[in-house]
Design a protein around this motif. Structure first.
Motif, short mmCIF file in Angstrom:
data_model
loop_
_atom_site.label_atom_id
_atom_site.label_comp_id
_atom_site.label_asym_id
_atom_site.label_seq_id
_atom_site.Cartn_x
_atom_site.Cartn_y
_atom_site.Cartn_z
N ASN A 28 51.23 41.47 32.16
CA ASN A 28 51.29 42.64 33.04
C ASN A 28 51.03 43.95 32.31
O ASN A 28 50.62 44.94 32.92
CB ASN A 28 52.63 42.69 33.79
CG ASN A 28 52.67 41.65 34.89
OD1 ASN A 28 51.63 41.28 35.45
ND2 ASN A 28 53.85 41.13 35.20
N ASP A 31 42.01 43.74 34.66
CA ASP A 31 42.34 42.89 35.82
C ASP A 31 42.20 41.41 35.50
O ASP A 31 42.69 40.55 36.23
CB ASP A 31 41.40 43.22 37.00
CG ASP A 31 41.61 44.64 37.48
OD1 ASP A 31 42.74 45.15 37.30
OD2 ASP A 31 40.64 45.25 37.97
N GLU A 32 41.46 41.11 34.41
CA GLU A 32 41.26 39.70 34.03
C GLU A 32 41.60 39.55 32.56
O GLU A 32 41.28 40.42 31.74
CB GLU A 32 39.79 39.29 34.21
CG GLU A 32 39.37 39.22 35.64
CD GLU A 32 37.96 38.63 35.82
OE1 GLU A 32 37.56 37.76 35.01
OE2 GLU A 32 37.29 39.05 36.76
N THR A 51 49.40 39.63 39.28
CA THR A 51 48.28 39.79 40.21
C THR A 51 46.96 39.69 39.45
O THR A 51 45.88 39.68 40.05
CB THR A 51 48.36 41.17 40.89
OG1 THR A 51 48.48 42.16 39.87
CG2 THR A 51 49.55 41.26 41.84
N LYS A 52 47.02 39.62 38.13
CA LYS A 52 45.78 39.56 37.33
C LYS A 52 45.16 38.16 37.39
O LYS A 52 45.88 37.18 37.57
CB LYS A 52 46.08 39.91 35.87
CG LYS A 52 46.56 41.35 35.70
CD LYS A 52 46.75 41.68 34.24
CE LYS A 52 47.56 42.95 34.06
NZ LYS A 52 46.95 44.15 34.58
N LYS A 53 43.86 38.10 37.15
CA LYS A 53 43.22 36.78 37.05
C LYS A 53 43.38 36.30 35.61
O LYS A 53 43.03 37.03 34.66
CB LYS A 53 41.73 36.90 37.41
CG LYS A 53 41.01 35.56 37.34
CD LYS A 53 39.64 35.64 38.02
CE LYS A 53 38.81 34.39 37.83
NZ LYS A 53 39.41 33.15 38.25
#
Ligand code: 13P
Ligand code: SF4
Length: 297
Positions: A132, A137-138, A156-158
């Motif tokens: 986190n 985002d990935e 929520t990240k890939k």
């Protein structure tokens, strides 16, 4: 033997660190027992001249990365981690490139050379916090696919996986857990995040090894089934003698974690054998990844 080791350690200003999976007699001779994160923090903070690392090779390397001025000894140089060998720096660099240079989070169960080509490290105790905290985002997580799946379920990240695993945690089956649960119907099931998702789904709590010891103390329950390596039965039973602990499977026994003996420790302390060194150019880069993790607290 214990008194001889402790007297010699004092004379040589050595500290003995042991992982929670080590045999009982090794944990009893150690100055500190803990999970991988606690071992890293202790190795970074100690004023000792010598660190005797009772665990596996990557743990001694982590101590050497953090304490280049100290002599780090692994009393049995054959103690390795099969999961750590499932990723190489070359393969990791190639995969990172394929994924567009997204940040790489590497589990501490990895070589110094792999840590050196990673952006940050994590342990089972801080993996969600680390994922986190990444400004992307990935992310790519290596080498443990199960730890990565656990992280993916809590962010929520890939999270892109690497196909590594701990043979002992990965092999725990739903049938074994269900059999332990029916043998001990009042027990809570606590699982390590190196276990596969179908096992974690059955867990009342998911914890690192020291997290399991804390959880058992804070819980109102008095019986626990442990989904982790059976060495943990010693420190957890010692910490909570009034509570009962059962292994999820007797097969969860890591041979590498049992390779160090009291004789090895005495020999290593006497002759300074088993020194683990990390080449300086790798150490500096690996330190960046380990220190970033420690600084997240
Ligand atoms: P932790 O003690 O950090 O949970 O590590 C588990 C493990 O498999 C170490 O090899
Ligand atoms: Fe490696 Fe698993 Fe053994 Fe830990 S228990 S040292 S992850 S093989």
């Amino acid at each position: 033997m214990k008194e001889r080791i402790q007297a010699l350690a004092k004379k040589k200003n050595a500290i003995i660190l042991a992982h929670n999976y080590q045999p009982a007699e090794i944990q009893e001779v150690a100055d500190l027992c803990g999970d991988s994160l606690e071992m890293s923090i202790k190795a970074a903070a100690t004023k000792a001249d010598i660190i005797i690392c009772c665990g596996v090779h990557f743990m001694a390397e982590t101590a050497a990365i953090l304490s280049p001025e100290k002599t780090v000894l692994l009393p049995n140089p054959d103690a390795g981690c099969p999961m750590a060998e499932m990723v190489t720096p070359e393969a990791l660099v190639a995969r990172k490139k394929e994924l567009g240079n997204i940040p790489v989070i590497t589990y501490v169960n990895s070589s110094a050379a792999v840590k050196a080509v990673s952006d940050i490290c994590c342990t089972s105790a801080n993996v969600i916090k680390v994922v986190n905290a990444m400004d992307a985002d990935e992310v790519l997580m290596t080498p443990d696919k199960n730890l990565a799946k656990y992280a993916a379920a809590n962010t929520t990240k890939k999270v892109h996986l690497w196909e590594g695993y701990c043979p002992f945690h990965n092999n725990l089956t739903v049938q074994e857990v269900m059999a332990a649960k029916s043998a001990h119907p009042k027990a809570l099931f606590v699982a390590h995040p190196e276990c596969p998702p179908q096992i974690l789904e059955l867990a009342d709590s998911i914890q690192s090894t020291s997290g399991m010891i804390r959880f058992a103390g804070e819980s109102s329950g008095d019986q626990f089934i442990l989904g982790t390596e059976i060495g943990l039965l010693h420190p957890i039973s010692k910490a909570h003698p009034q509570k009962q602990f059962y292994p999820a499977s007797e097969k969860m026994m890591c041979k590498d974690m049992k390779k160090i003996s009291l004789e090895n420790i005495l020999e290593s302390l006497t002759t300074l054998s088993g020194e683990v060194r990390v080449p300086e150019e790798i150490r500096i880069k690996a330190l960046g990844s380990v220190q970033k993790m420690i600084d997240l607290k």
